[in-house]
Design an enzyme around this catalytic site. Structure first.
Site, PDB file in Angstrom:
ATOM      1  N   GLY A  74       0.835  -1.196   0.000  1.00 32.35           N
ATOM      2  CA  GLY A  74       0.000   0.000   0.000  1.00 32.35           C
ATOM      3  C   GLY A  74       0.866   1.240   0.000  1.00 32.35           C
ATOM      4  O   GLY A  74       2.034   1.209  -0.408  1.00 32.35           O
ATOM      5  N   SER A  75       0.303   2.331   0.471  1.00 29.16           N
ATOM      6  CA  SER A  75       1.002   3.614   0.387  1.00 29.16           C
ATOM      7  C   SER A  75       2.097   3.729   1.452  1.00 29.16           C
ATOM      8  O   SER A  75       2.066   3.031   2.471  1.00 29.16           O
ATOM      9  CB  SER A  75      -0.009   4.744   0.568  1.00 29.16           C
ATOM     10  OG  SER A  75      -0.587   4.641   1.849  1.00 29.16           O
TER      11      SER A  75
ATOM     12  N   CYS B 228       2.223  -0.012  -8.710  1.00 27.52           N
ATOM     13  CA  CYS B 228       3.302   0.483  -7.853  1.00 27.52           C
ATOM     14  C   CYS B 228       4.552   0.777  -8.670  1.00 27.52           C
ATOM     15  O   CYS B 228       5.125   1.851  -8.576  1.00 27.52           O
ATOM     16  CB  CYS B 228       3.593  -0.504  -6.737  1.00 27.52           C
ATOM     17  SG  CYS B 228       3.846  -2.171  -7.313  1.00 27.52           S
TER      18      CYS B 228
ATOM     19  N   GLU C 264       5.670  -3.401   1.050  1.00 29.27           N
ATOM     20  CA  GLU C 264       5.804  -3.022  -0.365  1.00 29.27           C
ATOM     21  C   GLU C 264       5.039  -1.727  -0.546  1.00 29.27           C
ATOM     22  O   GLU C 264       3.806  -1.729  -0.585  1.00 29.27           O
ATOM     23  CB  GLU C 264       5.228  -4.115  -1.271  1.00 29.27           C
ATOM     24  CG  GLU C 264       5.974  -5.429  -1.224  1.00 29.27           C
ATOM     25  CD  GLU C 264       7.348  -5.364  -1.850  1.00 29.27           C
ATOM     26  OE1 GLU C 264       7.716  -4.309  -2.405  1.00 29.27           O
ATOM     27  OE2 GLU C 264       8.068  -6.370  -1.760  1.00 29.27           O
TER      28      GLU C 264
ATOM     29  N   THR D 299       0.660   4.786   4.981  1.00 28.94           N
ATOM     30  CA  THR D 299       0.056   3.712   5.772  1.00 28.94           C
ATOM     31  C   THR D 299       1.130   2.709   6.205  1.00 28.94           C
ATOM     32  O   THR D 299       1.088   2.189   7.325  1.00 28.94           O
ATOM     33  CB  THR D 299      -1.071   3.014   4.983  1.00 28.94           C
ATOM     34  OG1 THR D 299      -1.906   4.010   4.410  1.00 28.94           O
ATOM     35  CG2 THR D 299      -1.905   2.134   5.871  1.00 28.94           C
ATOM     36  N   GLY D 300       2.093   2.469   5.342  1.00 31.51           N
ATOM     37  CA  GLY D 300       3.195   1.555   5.689  1.00 31.51           C
ATOM     38  C   GLY D 300       3.924   2.005   6.944  1.00 31.51           C
ATOM     39  O   GLY D 300       4.293   1.193   7.802  1.00 31.51           O
TER      40      GLY D 300
HETATM   41  P1  NAD Z   1      -3.412   2.406   1.285  1.00 30.10           P
HETATM   42  O1  NAD Z   1      -2.141   2.511   2.033  1.00 30.10           O
HETATM   43  O2  NAD Z   1      -4.387   3.492   1.363  1.00 30.10           O
HETATM   44  O3  NAD Z   1      -4.190   1.083   1.713  1.00 30.10           O
HETATM   45  C1  NAD Z   1      -3.587  -0.186   1.711  1.00 30.10           C
HETATM   46  C2  NAD Z   1      -4.267  -1.077   2.731  1.00 30.10           C
HETATM   47  O4  NAD Z   1      -4.000  -0.599   4.047  1.00 30.10           O
HETATM   48  C3  NAD Z   1      -5.784  -1.147   2.613  1.00 30.10           C
HETATM   49  O5  NAD Z   1      -6.183  -2.497   2.815  1.00 30.10           O
HETATM   50  C4  NAD Z   1      -6.249  -0.270   3.747  1.00 30.10           C
HETATM   51  O6  NAD Z   1      -7.523  -0.611   4.217  1.00 30.10           O
HETATM   52  C5  NAD Z   1      -5.204  -0.573   4.796  1.00 30.10           C
HETATM   53  N1  NAD Z   1      -5.082   0.408   5.887  1.00 30.10           N
HETATM   54  C6  NAD Z   1      -5.621   1.650   5.975  1.00 30.10           C
HETATM   55  N2  NAD Z   1      -5.241   2.245   7.137  1.00 30.10           N
HETATM   56  C7  NAD Z   1      -4.446   1.367   7.780  1.00 30.10           C
HETATM   57  C8  NAD Z   1      -3.709   1.401   9.005  1.00 30.10           C
HETATM   58  N3  NAD Z   1      -3.728   2.482   9.806  1.00 30.10           N
HETATM   59  N4  NAD Z   1      -2.965   0.342   9.334  1.00 30.10           N
HETATM   60  C9  NAD Z   1      -2.903  -0.736   8.523  1.00 30.10           C
HETATM   61  N5  NAD Z   1      -3.574  -0.838   7.358  1.00 30.10           N
HETATM   62  C10 NAD Z   1      -4.333   0.200   6.981  1.00 30.10           C
HETATM   63  O7  NAD Z   1      -2.967   2.114  -0.224  1.00 30.10           O
HETATM   64  P2  NAD Z   1      -3.902   1.996  -1.526  1.00 30.10           P
HETATM   65  O8  NAD Z   1      -4.411   3.365  -1.845  1.00 30.10           O
HETATM   66  O9  NAD Z   1      -4.875   0.878  -1.348  1.00 30.10           O
HETATM   67  O10 NAD Z   1      -2.848   1.538  -2.638  1.00 30.10           O
HETATM   68  C11 NAD Z   1      -2.110   2.467  -3.383  1.00 30.10           C
HETATM   69  C12 NAD Z   1      -0.684   2.559  -2.891  1.00 30.10           C
HETATM   70  O11 NAD Z   1      -0.113   1.260  -2.799  1.00 30.10           O
HETATM   71  C13 NAD Z   1       0.233   3.327  -3.823  1.00 30.10           C
HETATM   72  O12 NAD Z   1       1.099   4.165  -3.081  1.00 30.10           O
HETATM   73  C14 NAD Z   1       1.053   2.249  -4.495  1.00 30.10           C
HETATM   74  O13 NAD Z   1       2.282   2.663  -5.005  1.00 30.10           O
HETATM   75  C15 NAD Z   1       1.171   1.243  -3.414  1.00 30.10           C
HETATM   76  N6  NAD Z   1       1.447  -0.083  -3.945  1.00 30.10           N
HETATM   77  C16 NAD Z   1       2.695  -0.625  -3.781  1.00 30.10           C
HETATM   78  C17 NAD Z   1       2.997  -1.852  -4.335  1.00 30.10           C
HETATM   79  C18 NAD Z   1       4.356  -2.467  -4.163  1.00 30.10           C
HETATM   80  O14 NAD Z   1       4.519  -3.646  -4.396  1.00 30.10           O
HETATM   81  N7  NAD Z   1       5.351  -1.722  -3.741  1.00 30.10           N
HETATM   82  C19 NAD Z   1       2.014  -2.556  -5.032  1.00 30.10           C
HETATM   83  C20 NAD Z   1       0.755  -1.983  -5.181  1.00 30.10           C
HETATM   84  C21 NAD Z   1       0.478  -0.745  -4.622  1.00 30.10           C
END
Ligand code: NAD
Length: 468
Positions: free
Chosen positions: A224-225, A280, A246, A228-229
């Site tokens: 994810g982003s 990503c 990731e 959030t990571g």
């Molecule tokens: P996001 O971070 O908004 O959400 C990802 C997940 O985290 C969701 O399931 C969400 O419900 C959960 N989440 C929300 N708040 C949280 C918290 N406080 N603690 C733990 N989990 C929580 O990301 P997104 O908008 O779903 O995805 C887009 C982002 O993901 C982009 O930045 C993209 O580059 C990245 N991404 C990275 C890869 C990679 O392999 N590096 C792959 C795909 C997407």
């Protein structure tokens, strides 16, 4: 409208309320998912914890066979899952869309099932024998994003299962239905509790946060982003969880002066616009040498303007809508800002609903928001450069380090430039290609750890050294 159920401990489970999942192509409801909280998460974690005892005590061959059966199941349901991905995610069935995503999911599941981490003998002589064993961790929590809901779920779950762990997965609230169905299908061939799923709307309860701090989850694999990571890492600290993160990227593509613009246009386009740029490791900024800058812009625009954008269920569509309103607004804001600074070569005006046409903007530089921020949508900034040292500096001038690419007709020169880029993957004359036997992960703020291959598999284990 279909009510989807979660699977916990092998049983179909609902919650006291639901949330609605919308089709981004038309705003219509696709289905409803259970809006779960701490109670359901605790039930899922204890089911996974109980199942871990017998799942992890199987022989390596038995784990391999069980994972291969999961891979076959997923393959058998590919068409059904592809349609569900298109309905909730928006990507087309056709082209590099949901059928392609399912092809990837099946390939990764099959390949990962066949991997193994054999015992390593570090020493065996008169002083003694020293062995390195890999042991499963326990319950793995998987948190996935909305861009490739099923493929990323498979990337997380199969290596966890293959190494003897059990799983609780939480998909994005934007795309939970395909994961609910995937887990249901996997449970047809897995013992109860080995894979469990929880879903929530992120409004009423922070399920991902609760997973990251849960005392009985031993590892979080998160895609994810970056923002959030970082939260995941903070909440995981107290329980010393293993982490694979990731995160976001802002991949640079560098076109060297000796490239042939006509030849590379198609590769540049899909490197940037795969999945509508919601990838990503998509190319998110393109640096082109001054001497061929205009020719590359012309070739790219000529290719891009013929790409059909529309409802993903239409076989003619090659790109769909942006997945959700929040992401659409971010793309729209970055394009509006870029209009005042650069020159829009293609697109630039929002379409109906969540549709946004492929947009290409030249005349920008580092420091402009569209270049510095991860757009995660169908818009590519093109930046003119004059010499190689300058472009390497500009490409590395980012907190992210997921991928990068160098485009040139001279492989040796391209490799030299590539070796100086600060990123986890670097491609020559293509961008974003990944495969199950090559580790994938980010450097700098783009993450921690890798996925895929034996290196990725090892991240689902702890080392135990046995001194005999
Ligand atoms: P996001 O971070 O908004 O959400 C990802 C997940 O985290 C969701 O399931 C969400 O419900 C959960 N989440 C929300 N708040 C949280 C918290 N406080 N603690 C733990 N989990 C929580 O990301 P997104 O908008 O779903 O995805 C887009 C982002 O993901 C982009 O930045 C993209 O580059 C990245 N991404 C990275 C890869 C990679 O392999 N590096 C792959 C795909 C997407």
């Amino acid at each position: 409208m279909k009510q989807y159920q979660a699977t916990i401990g092998g049983k179909s489970v609902s919650a006291d309320s639901d949330f609605t999942v919308l089709n981004p192509a038309n705003g219509k409801e696709v289905g409803r998912a259970p809006n779960m909280g701490q109670k359901e998460l605790d039930a899922a974690v204890s089911a996974a914890k109980a199942a871990f005892i017998s799942w992890s005590s199987q022989s390596d061959a038995a784990l391999q066979t069980a994972c291969a059966a999961v891979a076959e199941k997923i393959e058998a349901h590919s068409a059904e899952l592809a349609e569900l991905i298109t309905l909730e995610q928006g990507k087309p069935l056709n082209g590099m869309g949901s059928r392609w995503e399912m092809g990837g999911a099946v390939a990764w599941a099959g390949y990962t099932s066949g991997l193994s981490l054999p015992l390593k003998v570090l020493q065996d002589n008169e002083q003694g024998r020293v062995e390195l064993h890999r042991k499963p961790l326990g319950v793995v929590g998987s948190i996935t994003p909305w861009n490739f809901p099923v493929m990323i779920a498979v990337w997380h779950m199969l290596p966890a299962l293959r190494t003897g762990n059990t799983v609780v997965i939480k998909p994005s609230p934007f795309t939970p239905l395909s994961t609910l169905r995937l887990v249901e299908i996997m449970n047809e061939v897995l013992p109860a509790g080995v894979v469990n799923v929880v879903t929530g709307d992120d409004q009423r309860f922070n399920l991902g946060g609760a997973m990251s701090s849960h005392p009985d989850i031993r590892k979080i694999v998160f895609t994810g982003s970056c923002a959030t990571g970082q939260k995941v890492m903070q909440s995981a600290a107290e329980t010393m969880k293993r982490l694979t993160l990731e995160l976001g990227g802002n991949d640079a593509g560098i076109v060297l002066a000796d490239s042939d613009p006509e030849k590379i246009a198609e590769g540049l386009f899909w490197g940037a616009f795969l999945n509508n740029g919601q990838t990503c490791a998509a190319m998110k900024r393109l640096y082109v040498h001054d001497s061929i800058h205009d020719a590359v812009c012309d070739a790219l625009v000529a290719y891009a303007k013929n790409i059909p954008v529309g409802d993903g269920l239409d076989e003619k569509s090659m790109l769909g809508p942006i997945q959700n309103r929040m992401q659409f607004d971010k793309v729209a804001r970055l394009v509006t800002d870029a209009k005042g600074r650069g020159k829009v070569l293609l697109g630039g005006e929002p379409g109906e609903g969540l549709f946004f046409p492929p947009t290409i903007v030249s005349g920008l530089s580092n420091g402009d928001a569209l270049v510095d921020e991860e757009q995660f949508g169908p818009v590519l900034p093109i930046i003119r450069y004059h010499d190689v040292e300058e472009v390497i500096r500009l490409a590395n001038d980012s907190p992210n380090g997921l991928g990068g690419s160098v485009w040139s007709s001279d492989k040796a020169t391209a490799r030299e430039v590539a070796s100086r880029l600060e990123c986890g993957s670097v491609w020559i004359n293509k961008h974003g290609a990944i495969q199950p036997n090559a580790p994938f992960g980010g450097v700098k703020a783009s993450g921690i750890g890798v996925e895929f291959s034996e290196e990725g598999l090892a991240e689902y284990t702890d080392i135990q050294v046995v001194f005999v």
